[in-house]
Design a protein around this motif. Structure first.
Motif, PDB file in Angstrom:
ATOM      1  N   ASP A   9       0.875  -1.163   0.000  1.00 31.30           N
ATOM      2  CA  ASP A   9       0.000   0.000   0.000  1.00 31.30           C
ATOM      3  C   ASP A   9       0.916   1.217   0.000  1.00 31.30           C
ATOM      4  O   ASP A   9       1.199   1.792   1.047  1.00 31.30           O
ATOM      5  N   ASP A  10       1.445   1.546  -1.173  1.00 31.18           N
ATOM      6  CA  ASP A  10       2.425   2.616  -1.302  1.00 31.18           C
ATOM      7  C   ASP A  10       1.803   3.845  -1.944  1.00 31.18           C
ATOM      8  O   ASP A  10       0.902   3.728  -2.765  1.00 31.18           O
ATOM      9  N   GLN A  11       2.330   4.983  -1.590  1.00 33.41           N
ATOM     10  CA  GLN A  11       1.972   6.228  -2.254  1.00 33.41           C
ATOM     11  C   GLN A  11       3.251   6.876  -2.741  1.00 33.41           C
ATOM     12  O   GLN A  11       4.280   6.821  -2.067  1.00 33.41           O
ATOM     13  N   GLU A  12       3.183   7.474  -3.910  1.00 31.87           N
ATOM     14  CA  GLU A  12       4.320   8.224  -4.415  1.00 31.87           C
ATOM     15  C   GLU A  12       3.810   9.291  -5.363  1.00 31.87           C
ATOM     16  O   GLU A  12       2.739   9.160  -5.947  1.00 31.87           O
ATOM     17  N   ASN A  13       4.547  10.354  -5.472  1.00 32.00           N
ATOM     18  CA  ASN A  13       4.259  11.363  -6.474  1.00 32.00           C
ATOM     19  C   ASN A  13       4.912  10.896  -7.758  1.00 32.00           C
ATOM     20  O   ASN A  13       6.107  10.609  -7.783  1.00 32.00           O
ATOM     21  N   VAL A  14       4.121  10.792  -8.807  1.00 27.17           N
ATOM     22  CA  VAL A  14       4.623  10.253 -10.062  1.00 27.17           C
ATOM     23  C   VAL A  14       4.491  11.280 -11.175  1.00 27.17           C
ATOM     24  O   VAL A  14       3.704  12.211 -11.096  1.00 27.17           O
ATOM     25  N   LYS A  15       5.281  11.065 -12.207  1.00 25.35           N
ATOM     26  CA  LYS A  15       5.179  11.864 -13.416  1.00 25.35           C
ATOM     27  C   LYS A  15       4.218  11.142 -14.359  1.00 25.35           C
ATOM     28  O   LYS A  15       4.329   9.941 -14.574  1.00 25.35           O
ATOM     29  N   VAL A  16       3.262  11.879 -14.892  1.00 24.19           N
ATOM     30  CA  VAL A  16       2.309  11.318 -15.851  1.00 24.19           C
ATOM     31  C   VAL A  16       2.406  12.133 -17.130  1.00 24.19           C
ATOM     32  O   VAL A  16       2.413  13.359 -17.096  1.00 24.19           O
ATOM     33  N   ARG A  17       2.467  11.435 -18.235  1.00 22.72           N
ATOM     34  CA  ARG A  17       2.551  12.080 -19.551  1.00 22.72           C
ATOM     35  C   ARG A  17       1.354  11.636 -20.374  1.00 22.72           C
ATOM     36  O   ARG A  17       1.035  10.448 -20.428  1.00 22.72           O
ATOM     37  N   ASN A  25      -2.181   5.699 -40.725  1.00 27.98           N
ATOM     38  CA  ASN A  25      -3.521   5.120 -40.704  1.00 27.98           C
ATOM     39  C   ASN A  25      -4.245   5.172 -39.361  1.00 27.98           C
ATOM     40  O   ASN A  25      -5.436   4.912 -39.308  1.00 27.98           O
ATOM     41  N   VAL A  26      -3.532   5.455 -38.270  1.00 30.96           N
ATOM     42  CA  VAL A  26      -4.108   5.267 -36.939  1.00 30.96           C
ATOM     43  C   VAL A  26      -3.799   6.460 -36.044  1.00 30.96           C
ATOM     44  O   VAL A  26      -2.729   7.054 -36.127  1.00 30.96           O
ATOM     45  N   ARG A  27      -4.753   6.775 -35.171  1.00 33.50           N
ATOM     46  CA  ARG A  27      -4.533   7.765 -34.122  1.00 33.50           C
ATOM     47  C   ARG A  27      -4.350   7.015 -32.805  1.00 33.50           C
ATOM     48  O   ARG A  27      -5.060   6.036 -32.523  1.00 33.50           O
ATOM     49  N   TYR A  28      -3.404   7.488 -31.989  1.00 36.66           N
ATOM     50  CA  TYR A  28      -3.156   6.904 -30.677  1.00 36.66           C
ATOM     51  C   TYR A  28      -3.248   7.998 -29.621  1.00 36.66           C
ATOM     52  O   TYR A  28      -2.814   9.128 -29.846  1.00 36.66           O
ATOM     53  N   ASP A  29      -3.780   7.637 -28.465  1.00 30.51           N
ATOM     54  CA  ASP A  29      -3.836   8.518 -27.295  1.00 30.51           C
ATOM     55  C   ASP A  29      -3.448   7.675 -26.088  1.00 30.51           C
ATOM     56  O   ASP A  29      -4.145   6.706 -25.764  1.00 30.51           O
ATOM     57  N   PHE A  30      -2.349   8.028 -25.448  1.00 32.46           N
ATOM     58  CA  PHE A  30      -1.840   7.253 -24.321  1.00 32.46           C
ATOM     59  C   PHE A  30      -1.619   8.131 -23.099  1.00 32.46           C
ATOM     60  O   PHE A  30      -1.258   9.302 -23.219  1.00 32.46           O
ATOM     61  N   GLY A  31      -1.802   7.538 -21.949  1.00 38.26           N
ATOM     62  CA  GLY A  31      -1.323   8.076 -20.697  1.00 38.26           C
ATOM     63  C   GLY A  31      -0.169   7.193 -20.259  1.00 38.26           C
ATOM     64  O   GLY A  31      -0.275   5.963 -20.313  1.00 38.26           O
ATOM     65  N   ILE A  32       0.933   7.800 -19.860  1.00 41.08           N
ATOM     66  CA  ILE A  32       2.113   7.045 -19.441  1.00 41.08           C
ATOM     67  C   ILE A  32       2.458   7.480 -18.019  1.00 41.08           C
ATOM     68  O   ILE A  32       2.727   8.652 -17.775  1.00 41.08           O
ATOM     69  N   VAL A  33       2.422   6.528 -17.090  1.00 47.23           N
ATOM     70  CA  VAL A  33       2.692   6.788 -15.679  1.00 47.23           C
ATOM     71  C   VAL A  33       4.078   6.263 -15.359  1.00 47.23           C
ATOM     72  O   VAL A  33       4.336   5.058 -15.470  1.00 47.23           O
ATOM     73  N   TYR A  34       4.967   7.171 -14.999  1.00 46.46           N
ATOM     74  CA  TYR A  34       6.337   6.801 -14.628  1.00 46.46           C
ATOM     75  C   TYR A  34       6.383   6.615 -13.120  1.00 46.46           C
ATOM     76  O   TYR A  34       6.138   7.541 -12.369  1.00 46.46           O
ATOM     77  N   PRO A  42       7.154   1.622 -16.783  1.00 47.63           N
ATOM     78  CA  PRO A  42       6.057   2.587 -16.824  1.00 47.63           C
ATOM     79  C   PRO A  42       4.731   1.886 -17.129  1.00 47.63           C
ATOM     80  O   PRO A  42       4.685   0.891 -17.852  1.00 47.63           O
ATOM     81  N   LEU A  43       3.669   2.425 -16.556  1.00 50.54           N
ATOM     82  CA  LEU A  43       2.322   1.945 -16.828  1.00 50.54           C
ATOM     83  C   LEU A  43       1.788   2.727 -18.017  1.00 50.54           C
ATOM     84  O   LEU A  43       1.721   3.954 -17.983  1.00 50.54           O
ATOM     85  N   VAL A  44       1.453   2.022 -19.092  1.00 50.97           N
ATOM     86  CA  VAL A  44       0.983   2.649 -20.327  1.00 50.97           C
ATOM     87  C   VAL A  44      -0.497   2.327 -20.492  1.00 50.97           C
ATOM     88  O   VAL A  44      -0.883   1.159 -20.499  1.00 50.97           O
ATOM     89  N   ILE A  45      -1.312   3.378 -20.603  1.00 47.63           N
ATOM     90  CA  ILE A  45      -2.758   3.221 -20.715  1.00 47.63           C
ATOM     91  C   ILE A  45      -3.216   3.779 -22.054  1.00 47.63           C
ATOM     92  O   ILE A  45      -2.933   4.939 -22.373  1.00 47.63           O
ATOM     93  N   CYS A  46      -3.919   2.973 -22.833  1.00 40.70           N
ATOM     94  CA  CYS A  46      -4.519   3.443 -24.077  1.00 40.70           C
ATOM     95  C   CYS A  46      -5.806   4.168 -23.699  1.00 40.70           C
ATOM     96  O   CYS A  46      -6.729   3.573 -23.143  1.00 40.70           O
ATOM     97  N   MET A  47      -5.872   5.448 -23.995  1.00 44.43           N
ATOM     98  CA  MET A  47      -7.015   6.249 -23.603  1.00 44.43           C
ATOM     99  C   MET A  47      -8.250   5.931 -24.448  1.00 44.43           C
ATOM    100  O   MET A  47      -9.367   6.251 -24.066  1.00 44.43           O
TER     101      MET A  47
END
Length: 99
Positions: A9-17, A25-34, A42-47
Motif C-alpha cells: 500500500d504505497d503512495q508516491e508522487n509520479v510523473k504522468v505524460r 492510418n491510426v490515431r493513438y492517445d496514451f497516458g504514461i505513468v512513470y 512505466p504503466l501505459v494506458i490506451c485512452m
C-alpha cells in the motif's frame, strides 16, 4: 475476520505524460505513468480502449504482444507503435523490488 493479506500500500508522487499522435492510418492517445514500483516499468494506458500494461524495452520488441494488448490490427501498426515507445519510454535496468 481478515479476508485478505495486504501485499503493499504505497503512495508516491509520479510523473504522468499524456500523448496523442497519428501514423499514416491510426490515431493513438496514451497516458504514461512513470513510477518506481513494478520494477521501474512505466504503466501505459490506451485512452481509447482503456487497456493498460507495464512496458519495458523487451516488451516493446514483441510486436505480437503490442498487437494483442492494445488491440492493433497489423504488424505494421504495431511496429509504428514500438518505434514511438522506443524513443518515449525510459530504459531502466532490472532491479527486483522484492527481497
Amino acid at each position: 475476520m481478515n479476508l485478505f493479506d495486504k501485499l503493499y500500500d504505497d503512495q508516491e508522487n509520479v510523473k504522468v505524460r499524456f500523448v496523442g499522435f497519428t501514423t499514416e492510418n491510426v490515431r493513438y492517445d496514451f497516458g504514461i505513468v512513470y513510477t518506481n514500483l513494478f520494477f521501474g516499468k512505466p504503466l501505459v494506458i490506451c485512452m481509447q480502449t482503456g487497456r493498460s500494461t507495464l512496458l519495458d524495452p523487451k516488451d516493446i520488441e514483441d510486436l505480437d504482444y503490442l498487437r494483442r494488448i492494445f488491440r492493433i490490427d497489423t504488424l505494421e501498426e504495431a511496429a509504428d507503435l514500438a518505434d514511438f515507445f522506443k524513443t518515449s519510454l525510459p530504459h531502466i535496468p532490472f532491479e527486483t523490488q522484492y527481497e
